[in-house]
Design a protein around this motif. Structure first.
Motif, PDB file in Angstrom:
ATOM      1  N   ALA A  86      13.813  14.211 -14.083  1.00  0.00           N
ATOM      2  CA  ALA A  86      14.157  12.896 -14.616  1.00  0.00           C
ATOM      3  C   ALA A  86      15.059  12.166 -13.630  1.00  0.00           C
ATOM      4  CB  ALA A  86      14.854  13.048 -15.966  1.00  0.00           C
ATOM      5  N   GLY A  87      14.957  10.851 -13.624  1.00  0.00           N
ATOM      6  CA  GLY A  87      15.759  10.075 -12.692  1.00  0.00           C
ATOM      7  C   GLY A  87      15.642   8.589 -12.953  1.00  0.00           C
ATOM      8  N   SER A  88      16.449   7.832 -12.270  1.00  0.00           N
ATOM      9  CA  SER A  88      16.436   6.376 -12.390  1.00  0.00           C
ATOM     10  C   SER A  88      16.212   5.762 -11.020  1.00  0.00           C
ATOM     11  CB  SER A  88      17.753   5.872 -12.990  1.00  0.00           C
ATOM     12  OG  SER A  88      18.833   6.152 -12.126  1.00  0.00           O
ATOM     13  N   SER A  89      15.800   4.510 -11.024  1.00  0.00           N
ATOM     14  CA  SER A  89      15.524   3.822  -9.759  1.00  0.00           C
ATOM     15  C   SER A  89      15.976   2.376  -9.854  1.00  0.00           C
ATOM     16  CB  SER A  89      14.028   3.873  -9.436  1.00  0.00           C
ATOM     17  OG  SER A  89      13.273   3.206 -10.432  1.00  0.00           O
ATOM     18  N   ASN A  90      16.396   1.861  -8.717  1.00  0.00           N
ATOM     19  CA  ASN A  90      16.719   0.445  -8.566  1.00  0.00           C
ATOM     20  C   ASN A  90      15.884  -0.089  -7.411  1.00  0.00           C
ATOM     21  OD1 ASN A  90      19.110  -0.076 -10.475  1.00  0.00           O
ATOM     22  ND2 ASN A  90      19.774   1.760  -9.365  1.00  0.00           N
ATOM     23  N   SER A  91      15.024  -1.047  -7.739  1.00  0.00           N
ATOM     24  CA  SER A  91      14.088  -1.561  -6.746  1.00  0.00           C
ATOM     25  C   SER A  91      14.317  -3.048  -6.536  1.00  0.00           C
ATOM     26  CB  SER A  91      12.643  -1.318  -7.189  1.00  0.00           C
ATOM     27  OG  SER A  91      12.400   0.062  -7.368  1.00  0.00           O
ATOM     28  N   TYR A  92      14.200  -3.462  -5.277  1.00  0.00           N
ATOM     29  CA  TYR A  92      14.428  -4.851  -4.899  1.00  0.00           C
ATOM     30  C   TYR A  92      13.224  -5.329  -4.086  1.00  0.00           C
ATOM     31  CZ  TYR A  92      19.106  -3.010  -5.835  1.00  0.00           C
ATOM     32  OH  TYR A  92      20.179  -2.377  -6.398  1.00  0.00           O
ATOM     33  N   GLY A  93      12.766  -6.526  -4.387  1.00  0.00           N
ATOM     34  CA  GLY A  93      11.600  -7.036  -3.685  1.00  0.00           C
ATOM     35  C   GLY A  93      11.652  -8.535  -3.476  1.00  0.00           C
ATOM     36  N   VAL A  94      10.981  -8.974  -2.445  1.00  0.00           N
ATOM     37  CA  VAL A  94      10.800 -10.394  -2.161  1.00  0.00           C
ATOM     38  C   VAL A  94       9.315 -10.637  -1.949  1.00  0.00           C
ATOM     39  CG1 VAL A  94      11.299 -12.296  -0.595  1.00  0.00           C
ATOM     40  CG2 VAL A  94      13.089 -10.624  -1.128  1.00  0.00           C
ATOM     41  N   GLU A  95       8.780 -11.656  -2.619  1.00  0.00           N
ATOM     42  CA  GLU A  95       7.362 -12.003  -2.494  1.00  0.00           C
ATOM     43  C   GLU A  95       7.253 -13.485  -2.140  1.00  0.00           C
ATOM     44  OE1 GLU A  95       8.529  -8.897  -4.925  1.00  0.00           O
ATOM     45  OE2 GLU A  95       8.492 -10.966  -5.722  1.00  0.00           O
ATOM     46  N   ALA A  96       6.317 -13.809  -1.278  1.00  0.00           N
ATOM     47  CA  ALA A  96       6.170 -15.195  -0.836  1.00  0.00           C
ATOM     48  C   ALA A  96       4.704 -15.509  -0.585  1.00  0.00           C
ATOM     49  CB  ALA A  96       6.983 -15.454   0.432  1.00  0.00           C
ATOM     50  N   ALA A  97       4.364 -16.769  -0.819  1.00  0.00           N
ATOM     51  CA  ALA A  97       3.010 -17.258  -0.546  1.00  0.00           C
ATOM     52  C   ALA A  97       3.113 -18.643   0.070  1.00  0.00           C
ATOM     53  CB  ALA A  97       2.171 -17.298  -1.819  1.00  0.00           C
ATOM     54  N   PHE A  98       2.310 -18.885   1.080  1.00  0.00           N
ATOM     55  CA  PHE A  98       2.326 -20.156   1.800  1.00  0.00           C
ATOM     56  C   PHE A  98       0.889 -20.617   1.997  1.00  0.00           C
ATOM     57  CE2 PHE A  98       2.519 -22.260   6.157  1.00  0.00           C
ATOM     58  CZ  PHE A  98       2.844 -23.504   5.638  1.00  0.00           C
ATOM     59  N   ARG A  99       0.607 -21.841   1.589  1.00  0.00           N
ATOM     60  CA  ARG A  99      -0.731 -22.402   1.733  1.00  0.00           C
ATOM     61  C   ARG A  99      -0.657 -23.653   2.606  1.00  0.00           C
ATOM     62  NH1 ARG A  99      -3.991 -24.791  -3.342  1.00  0.00           N
ATOM     63  NH2 ARG A  99      -2.354 -26.347  -3.042  1.00  0.00           N
ATOM     64  N   PRO A 100      -0.814 -23.506   3.907  1.00  0.00           N
ATOM     65  CA  PRO A 100      -0.725 -24.672   4.787  1.00  0.00           C
ATOM     66  C   PRO A 100      -1.869 -25.652   4.612  1.00  0.00           C
ATOM     67  CG  PRO A 100      -1.361 -22.714   6.019  1.00  0.00           C
ATOM     68  CD  PRO A 100      -1.024 -22.255   4.651  1.00  0.00           C
TER      69      PRO A 100
END
Length: 568
Positions: free
Chosen positions: A438-452
């Motif tokens: 058993a355990g715990s987690s801390n997750s961090y994320g960045v998501e990006a989208a660009f439509r030129p």
């Protein structure tokens, strides 16, 4: 012919009202007025009878349009056609409009002194105008106003009826046919509130490269989903989705503890034996400015959170996006799942830096249905997500995501909350996934989208995972990142050419995996979705995996797939 038809539409309400006036006057004073015979003018008799068969809902609509004058943006009564700034004496309908305004007084204009004669007219608006003229006729009768109807009006009406008798008969027949077909559909429809959305995937796939090819065979796999989408208010939706499939992922070098190279159609298909199960039972409804998401079973973070990966992501492991689960969405959205609640709340309404921003919060428990001591909605495995979304115009979308997860009994980190063996590992290496206790987690994320431009989309993500295990030497960290380029409508409208590259979730230096390797498992993918029709697409593609299991000693794996998707 066309001008005469338009004129008939303009003068018909007034002439019809005039006909009613003559008929009513004839009843009151038979010695001075000749009664109009329904047999000689069947069109008039039919029109007079028509209001008797109107449904109550239609009458309400007519009254609503007739009362629009009470609203701020409503029309206002005019007494002279010269009050309209957009009506000129040279207009072909000028005389007819002048007659309706000045003789009958039943034409209204807009507050800005316009008539807008070229705007499309709905049947409700026509009924409202006719009702206004009939009210005016009744008023004239009640006040014993002098006869305003001329023989020329009656002659015009009769001539129009004769000239357009064939067209009117054809139109009447079409309306009768539509009413009959509508009645048949209503009598035999499945449900007045539910529609069916289905997807069937056929996929031929194989893996090549060193021992990987020797340890696997060419496979032909399937997955079917039937989604019953029910709406009770028109703004909400209840998803009851049935799923079955026989797909399984490949074993790379005989090691299948990780989820590297797992394809989207290889998850969410039951137990792999085409057994049917309910893999999604969720309800989405707006409450005030917030969008509420409730999951009773099979809830996913990507159901309610913006993953910002257009053309690669398709409704959570659908059959019209990328081939692999890794290229489909950031691995952070596959931490936990099951039953729970989520909210999407907008932070601004146009303009400014927060004009198109929102905040997302959700909680999903994997063992919410289990009343055991270390299970349930709060004591079992769960994942809580918080995400801040930014949108700069319609070209750039950004999101910052945090997920706190708890696993009550070991297993896999990226399991999407599933408890079936087939879905235990959806993405990443065994070193990044395996929770020994058993355990715990801390997750961090960045998501990006660009439509030129309309023909180019660029998207990517980065995620970091800090796992704290409850046993000895159970702590570890994991990384993942990826970048994709999509060319929509490439070669044909609806087609998509996609290229994706990155590193599947990996973890270096874990004591429990000493000697297993610490190389970065790179993932390269290319696919081309060819749209055969609105409901059929064929997607050939290739996935190239380096250092499977985080070891360069393992042969690279090349997975080739031909996927056919049917939607209905």
């Amino acid at each position: 012919m066309s001008n005469l038809l338009w004129k008939s539409l303009v003068v018909s309400p007034a002439v019809l009202g005039a006909t009613l006036l003559v008929s009513t006057t004839a009843i009151a004073a038979p010695n001075t007025t000749t009664e109009v015979s329904p047999a000689k003018q069947p069109g008039v008799a039919e029109v007079v009878q028509q209001p008797e068969i109107l449904a109550q809902t239609t009458i309400d609509q007519v009254n609503r349009y007739s009362n629009e004058g009470n609203q701020n943006n409503s029309q206002s009564q005019v007494t002279s056609v010269s009050q309209f700034s957009d009506v000129q004496p040279t207009d072909w309908a000028f005389q007819a409009l002048q007659s309706l305004v000045e003789r009958y007084g039943c034409i209204a204009g807009y507050p800005n002194a316009t008539y807008r004669g070229n705007r499309a007219l709905t049947r409700y608006e026509f009924a409202a105008g006719l009702n206004a003229c009939l009210d005016r006729v009744n008023e004239l009768i009640a006040t014993a106003t002098a006869d305003l109807v001329t023989k020329q009006d009656l002659a015009t009406l009769q001539r129009l009826q004769e000239e357009f008798s064939a067209e009117l008969a054809t139109l009447r027949g079409r309306v009768d046919s539509l009413e009959a077909r509508t009645a048949e559909l209503e009598a035999n429809q499945f449900s007045t509130t539910t529609k069916l959305a289905g997807e069937a995937i056929f996929a031929a796939s194989d893996v090549f490269g060193g021992n990987n090819g020797d340890n696997n065979n060419t496979v032909f796999q399937d997955r079917v989903r039937l989604d019953l989408q029910t709406s009770f208010t028109g703004r909400d939706v209840l998803h009851t989705r049935l799923a079955a499939g026989n797909a399984r992922n490949f074993a790379l070098d005989g090691n299948n503890v990780g989820g590297e190279g797992t394809q989207t159609f290889q998850v969410g298909g039951g137990d792999g034996n085409n057994s049917v199960k309910i893999d999604r039972l969720t309800y989405e409804v707006p409450i005030g400015p917030a969008q509420v998401y409730l999951a009773a079973s099979g809830g996913r973070h990507s159901h309610y959170a913006s993953v910002n990966n257009p053309y690669f992501f398709d409704k959570t492991d659908g059959g019209n996006g990328a081939l692999s689960t890794f290229a489909s969405e950031s691995p952070i959205y596959r931490i936990g799942g099951g039953a729970g609640i989520a909210l999407n709340i907008p932070l601004g309404k146009g303009g400014g830096i927060l004009g198109n921003s929102s905040i997302t919060a959700g909680y999903l428990a994997s063992q919410a249905n289990d009343p055991g001591i270390s299970a349930g909605l709060t004591n079992g495995s769960y994942a809580a997500l918080g995400q801040l979304n930014f949108s700069l115009g319609d070209r750039v979308a950004l999101a910052a995501t945090y997920v706190h997860g708890y696993n009550a009994g070991g297993g896999s980190l990226f399991n999407s909350g599933s408890t079936s063996n087939q879905d235990l590992v959806a993405v990443g290496t065994g070193q990044a996934n395996t929770l020994l206790n058993a355990g715990s987690s801390n997750s961090y994320g960045v998501e990006a989208a660009f439509r030129p431009s309309e023909k180019l989309s660029i998207s990517g993500f980065v995620s970091y995972h800090d796992v704290t295990g409850f046993g000895a030497n159970d702590d570890y960290t994991a990384w993942s990142y990826g970048l994709g380029v999509a060319l929509p409508d490439f070669g044909k409208k609806g087609n998509v050419l996609g290229i994706f590259a990155g590193a599947e979730p990996y973890s270096r230096g874990r004591a429990a995996f000493a000697g297993s390797g610490s190389d970065i498992p790179y993932h390269f993918e290319g696919f081309y979705k060819y749209r055969v029709s609105d409901n059929i697409s064929i997607t050939p593609g290739v996935i190239w995996l380096t250092s499977p299991g985080q070891s360069s000693n393992n042969d690279d794996a090349i997975i080739g797939t031909l996927r056919t998707t049917f939607t209905f």
